[in-house]
Design a protein around this motif. Structure first.
Motif, mmCIF file in Angstrom:
data_model
loop_
_atom_site.group_PDB
_atom_site.id
_atom_site.type_symbol
_atom_site.label_atom_id
_atom_site.label_comp_id
_atom_site.label_asym_id
_atom_site.label_seq_id
_atom_site.Cartn_x
_atom_site.Cartn_y
_atom_site.Cartn_z
ATOM 1 N N SER A 36 42.125 71.203 28.107
ATOM 2 C CA SER A 36 41.990 70.913 26.687
ATOM 3 C C SER A 36 40.759 71.624 26.144
ATOM 4 O O SER A 36 39.759 71.775 26.827
ATOM 5 C CB SER A 36 41.889 69.412 26.452
ATOM 6 O OG SER A 36 40.751 68.912 27.091
ATOM 7 N N THR A 62 38.735 68.211 21.778
ATOM 8 C CA THR A 62 38.415 66.921 22.385
ATOM 9 C C THR A 62 37.303 66.222 21.620
ATOM 10 O O THR A 62 37.383 65.013 21.354
ATOM 11 C CB THR A 62 37.998 67.116 23.856
ATOM 12 O OG1 THR A 62 39.042 67.802 24.541
ATOM 13 C CG2 THR A 62 37.728 65.792 24.535
ATOM 14 N N ARG A 121 47.535 64.753 20.413
ATOM 15 C CA ARG A 121 46.266 65.482 20.456
ATOM 16 C C ARG A 121 46.451 66.983 20.327
ATOM 17 O O ARG A 121 45.534 67.700 19.955
ATOM 18 C CB ARG A 121 45.521 65.172 21.759
ATOM 19 C CG ARG A 121 44.973 63.768 21.811
ATOM 20 C CD ARG A 121 44.067 63.577 23.003
ATOM 21 N NE ARG A 121 44.664 63.962 24.272
ATOM 22 C CZ ARG A 121 45.388 63.156 25.058
ATOM 23 N NH1 ARG A 121 45.608 61.912 24.683
ATOM 24 N NH2 ARG A 121 45.868 63.599 26.205
#
Length: 101
Positions: A11, A16, A88
């Motif tokens: 990620s 994040t 996400r």
């Protein structure tokens, strides 16, 4: 024939950090869930979206349908499962949650 290698996606650190800021903001101000709902409706009205983005919108609809509890929604966003990863992956869904007054 060799078995397929499963590649673990890394990620983006910036994404994040952004998601963590969104979670903090949502927990402090649960009324900002309405901003996410407006974003979902805005993107849903657009004609040409990537299939993955449309799936993320659909998964967010599932989460909102399951519960309106902020803590539950934040858990779903952070979950290390299919739905959490899908949500996400598209930070545009959270547009306006942090900067809006």
């Amino acid at each position: 024939m060799q078995p397929r290698r499963i590649r673990k996606r890394t990620s983006n650190k910036q994404t994040t950090t952004f998601i963590n800021q969104v979670i903090t903001e949502l927990q402090a101000h649960p009324e900002k869930l309405e901003i996410i709902r407006r974003n979902l409706n805005e993107y849903r009205e657009q004609t040409h979206l990537k299939r993955g983005f449309l799936l993320a919108i659909e998964r967010f609809d599932w989460v909102f349908e399951a519960s309106n509890d902020v803590n539950f929604i934040c858990q779903q966003i952070l979950a290390d499962d299919y739905i959490g990863n899908r949500l996400r992956r598209y930070p545009l869904l959270f547009k306006g949650v942090i900067n809006s007054a």
